[in-house]
Design a protein around this motif. Structure first.
Motif, PDB file in Angstrom:
ATOM      1  N   ILE A  96      35.143  -8.476   9.138  1.00 55.10           N
ATOM      2  CA  ILE A  96      33.888  -7.862   9.576  1.00 55.10           C
ATOM      3  C   ILE A  96      34.124  -6.888  10.723  1.00 55.10           C
ATOM      4  O   ILE A  96      33.557  -5.784  10.748  1.00 55.10           O
ATOM      5  CB  ILE A  96      32.871  -8.946   9.992  1.00 55.10           C
ATOM      6  N   GLU A  97      34.950  -7.269  11.674  1.00 41.58           N
ATOM      7  CA  GLU A  97      35.239  -6.394  12.820  1.00 41.58           C
ATOM      8  C   GLU A  97      35.812  -5.060  12.357  1.00 41.58           C
ATOM      9  O   GLU A  97      35.451  -3.994  12.882  1.00 41.58           O
ATOM     10  CB  GLU A  97      36.231  -7.084  13.768  1.00 41.58           C
ATOM     11  N   HIS A 100      32.897   1.831   9.942  1.00 46.16           N
ATOM     12  CA  HIS A 100      31.602   2.428   9.602  1.00 46.16           C
ATOM     13  C   HIS A 100      30.731   2.717  10.822  1.00 46.16           C
ATOM     14  O   HIS A 100      29.645   3.278  10.677  1.00 46.16           O
ATOM     15  CB  HIS A 100      30.843   1.501   8.642  1.00 46.16           C
ATOM     16  N   LYS A 101      31.217   2.312  12.010  1.00 47.37           N
ATOM     17  CA  LYS A 101      30.478   2.516  13.260  1.00 47.37           C
ATOM     18  C   LYS A 101      29.050   1.993  13.129  1.00 47.37           C
ATOM     19  O   LYS A 101      28.071   2.679  13.446  1.00 47.37           O
ATOM     20  CB  LYS A 101      30.479   4.003  13.643  1.00 47.37           C
ATOM     21  N   ASN A 102      28.957   0.766  12.624  1.00 47.21           N
ATOM     22  CA  ASN A 102      27.668   0.146  12.369  1.00 47.21           C
ATOM     23  C   ASN A 102      27.839  -1.372  12.432  1.00 47.21           C
ATOM     24  O   ASN A 102      28.951  -1.880  12.267  1.00 47.21           O
ATOM     25  CB  ASN A 102      27.142   0.552  10.988  1.00 47.21           C
ATOM     26  N   THR A 103      26.763  -2.089  12.665  1.00 47.74           N
ATOM     27  CA  THR A 103      26.805  -3.550  12.755  1.00 47.74           C
ATOM     28  C   THR A 103      26.420  -4.179  11.427  1.00 47.74           C
ATOM     29  O   THR A 103      25.397  -3.816  10.830  1.00 47.74           O
ATOM     30  CB  THR A 103      25.847  -4.056  13.854  1.00 47.74           C
ATOM     31  N   VAL A 104      27.235  -5.105  10.950  1.00 46.31           N
ATOM     32  CA  VAL A 104      26.975  -5.774   9.678  1.00 46.31           C
ATOM     33  C   VAL A 104      25.856  -6.803   9.857  1.00 46.31           C
ATOM     34  O   VAL A 104      25.894  -7.643  10.766  1.00 46.31           O
ATOM     35  CB  VAL A 104      28.236  -6.469   9.143  1.00 46.31           C
ATOM     36  N   LYS A 105      24.859  -6.739   8.978  1.00 44.75           N
ATOM     37  CA  LYS A 105      23.742  -7.680   9.013  1.00 44.75           C
ATOM     38  C   LYS A 105      23.953  -8.828   8.033  1.00 44.75           C
ATOM     39  O   LYS A 105      23.615  -9.975   8.331  1.00 44.75           O
ATOM     40  CB  LYS A 105      22.433  -6.950   8.687  1.00 44.75           C
ATOM     41  N   PHE A 145      24.287  -3.238   6.455  1.00 43.17           N
ATOM     42  CA  PHE A 145      24.301  -2.998   7.888  1.00 43.17           C
ATOM     43  C   PHE A 145      22.899  -3.135   8.484  1.00 43.17           C
ATOM     44  O   PHE A 145      21.904  -3.229   7.772  1.00 43.17           O
ATOM     45  CB  PHE A 145      24.858  -1.604   8.175  1.00 43.17           C
ATOM     46  N   ASN A 146      22.840  -3.128   9.811  1.00 39.98           N
ATOM     47  CA  ASN A 146      21.563  -3.321  10.515  1.00 39.98           C
ATOM     48  C   ASN A 146      20.531  -2.249  10.194  1.00 39.98           C
ATOM     49  O   ASN A 146      19.326  -2.483  10.285  1.00 39.98           O
ATOM     50  CB  ASN A 146      21.789  -3.372  12.024  1.00 39.98           C
ATOM     51  N   GLU A 156      33.007  -2.931  10.695  1.00 37.46           N
ATOM     52  CA  GLU A 156      32.079  -2.382  11.689  1.00 37.46           C
ATOM     53  C   GLU A 156      32.708  -1.220  12.453  1.00 37.46           C
ATOM     54  O   GLU A 156      32.034  -0.219  12.742  1.00 37.46           O
ATOM     55  CB  GLU A 156      31.650  -3.486  12.657  1.00 37.46           C
ATOM     56  N   LYS A 157      33.979  -1.326  12.749  1.00 37.96           N
ATOM     57  CA  LYS A 157      34.664  -0.244  13.455  1.00 37.96           C
ATOM     58  C   LYS A 157      34.804   0.978  12.556  1.00 37.96           C
ATOM     59  O   LYS A 157      34.591   2.120  12.995  1.00 37.96           O
ATOM     60  CB  LYS A 157      36.048  -0.721  13.915  1.00 37.96           C
TER      61      LYS A 157
END
Length: 385
Positions: free
Chosen positions: A198-199, A205-210, A230-231, A202-203
């Protein structure tokens, strides 16, 4: 602090953690991210309860006899679409909840941690649907199950075979109002490996996984995909055959040590009902295959048979020869194969990105296997015996 049993054998079912009333047992992550019970000697009174409920140390698992096998599809297409296979769990949970019961199962929470929770309404079933390819944290749900059973509530508990065995051993008596449902389990991947996966996403795609759907059917059931949301509700879908987290699972790189010598394979299980994907349905029953999902249902007990009969109205059901049913589900009777790759992966993941650890492990394994491959080709070339 010390463990309850040898670490290689401990499956992390948490029966010992739930039974200790002195809070002398804590669940601690090891270096690979798996939870293991440790005894705090300051609080321990040497009562022996922890060992008495350990399903590995006990040998009282009730073996099912005359297992009945079925190919099953939910008649509600929406339910089937949101399920990993044929949507049988939804019908089972609905039956229990509509009879004033409660259901315990696994949710992927807002922190992307797999945990067992209790639900009490049909509106919550979606939380427990779908495969979570992680080892769930049972927490104190065994205690909660016992409280509900003692109050007379109908209870459905769903989990891996070892978690079902852990609960049954913890309860130490049979309950007519308890339905145990397990799965055909390949093995449980490391939460640490998933965190690293996941880390990296996220890095990148520059986005937070929901949320992560491990078994998206948007590309079909048999050729399923992994969907990451993503969020901001954007997402990406990757075929399972190309997904590195799935590769780590199916190639056994990320599994818990106990999965290589599982005590709860074949008919050595205490569940009333076993659910799985009916892999190979296209050959066994091609007329039943629509590539939208078919469940394999194994009925292991009289109670399981009675419950299954009560939910059949919403299902399309075909009886199947048992051997044919499990022919393409090798994990029913066999543990995962242990090999050097797991040690290599966990050594590399500590200081590498997930993808690099996987790819480097694959490279090392190729080099290790090269002499055998060359020898095999030479033998074929020169027809050596």
């Amino acid at each position: 602090m010390k463990g309850i049993i040898e670490k290689l054998k401990c499956n992390g079912c948490q029966a010992c953690y739930n039974v200790c009333m002195k809070n002398a047992i804590v669940m601690k992550e090891d270096e690979n991210g798996f939870l293991y019970p440790l005894i705090d000697n300051k609080n321990c009174v040497d009562c022996g309860l922890c060992k008495s409920v350990c399903p590995i140390l006990q040998s009282d698992t009730k073996l099912p006899s005359n297992v009945q096998a079925y190919a099953v599809k939910n008649l509600d297409e929406a339910v089937k679409s949101n399920s990993s296979s044929g949507g049988v769990f939804h019908s089972l949970a609905t039956y229990v909840l509509n009879n004033n019961g409660v259901v315990f199962g696994v949710v992927l929470d807002s922190n992307l941690t797999a945990k067992h929770i209790k639900i009490t309404t049909t509106d919550e079933i979606y939380k427990l649907q779908g495969s979570k390819y992680l080892q769930s944290d049972v927490q104190k749900t065994y205690q909660m199950v016992k409280e509900e059973l003692s109050s007379g509530k109908l209870v459905l508990f769903t989990g891996t075979p070892c978690q079902n065995a852990g609960l049954a051993s913890f309860l130490r008596k049979d309950y007519d109002n308890l339905i145990l449902q397990d799965i055909i389990c390949h093995g449980v991947p490391s939460p640490l490996a998933f965190k690293k996966y996941i880390e990296e996403i996220e890095k990148e795609h520059k986005n937070t996984v929901k949320h992560v759907f491990f078994r998206s059917k948007k590309s079909g059931w048999k050729e399923y995909s992994v969907e990451v949301v993503f969020n901001d509700n954007s997402s990406f879908i990757e075929p399972s055959k190309d997904n590195l987290f799935i590769y780590g699972l199916v190639s056994n790189l990320t599994l818990r040590s106990s999965c290589f010598n599982c005590n709860f394979k074949g008919d050595n299980r205490c569940s009333d009902i076993t659910l799985a994907d009916f892999w190979g349905i296209e050959n066994a029953l091609p007329e039943f295959d629509d590539d939208k999902g078919v469940s394999l249902v194994l009925i292991n007990s009289k109670k399981g048979e009675q419950v299954f009969d009560r939910i059949k109205d919403g299902l399309q059901v075909l009886p199947v020869d048992f051997d044919l049913a499990v022919a393409n589900n090798k994990s029913y009777g066999l543990s995962a194969d242990n090999f050097d790759g797991r040690k290599i992966f966990f050594k590399k993941i500590k200081n590498s990105k997930f993808s690099i650890a996987i790819k480097n492990t694959k490279s090392v394994l190729r080099v290790k296997r090269l002499p055998k491959i060359i020898a095999k080709k030479l033998k074929k070339l020169f027809k050596l015996k």
